[in-house]
Design an enzyme around this catalytic site. Structure first.
Site: not given
Length: 156
Positions: A80, A27-30
């Site tokens: 991001k 998972q990653a954050y936008l």
């Protein structure tokens, strides 16, 4: 309204792992660091987009949607943050599902358990492998781990 109420704990030992099977998560954050989070996640062979409000105590709004895998892969390219990877294990104990996250990569060595509740004051029994509660320590949120990995904590 979709409300997530969860409590998070460190673990005392590895006895939780006996017989448990994990699923790989990436998972990653936008969005930039702020009040709300927008996350892209791949859970095994399922992709999701999640929006969470800022937490108030141990509660926050959560909206989660399945998305095509191709969309998730493209969203990772504009994230991001670095991706957080982990294995998640779901363990039933006394009628509740505990989710144990065993982190990989820059967060390797960190293992955290969480339980989702129906209300903030819901009582529950803890397995003997549950240790210190860290629900109100923002360092242990996945969004924070994406920006400030566990391996960097002792360097500061």
């Amino acid at each position: 309204m979709n409300i997530e109420i969860e409590r998070k704990f460190l673990l005392k030992n590895n006895s939780w792992k006996e017989g448990a099977t994990g699923v790989h998560y990436k998972q990653a954050y936008l969005n930039e660091k702020g009040d709300n989070t927008i996350r892209v996640r791949i859970e095994g062979d399922v992709a999701k987009l999640t929006i969470k409000s800022k937490a108030k105590n141990i509660s926050r709004m959560e909206f989660e949607y399945d998305i095509p895998m191709e969309d998730a892969e493209q969203l990772f390219t504009i994230a991001k943050t670095k991706a957080v990877e982990k294995y998640r294990y779901k363990i039933m104990y006394e009628g509740n599902c505990w989710e144990v996250d065993e982190f990989l990569g820059d967060n390797e060595g960190l293992v955290v358990a969480e339980i989702e509740l129906k209300s903030e004051n819901q009582s529950f029994l803890k397995p003997d492998w549950i240790g210190e509660e860290v629900s109100n320590d923002n360092r242990y949120t996945n969004a924070s781990l994406a920006r400030n990995p566990f391996k960097e904590w002792n360097k500061k």
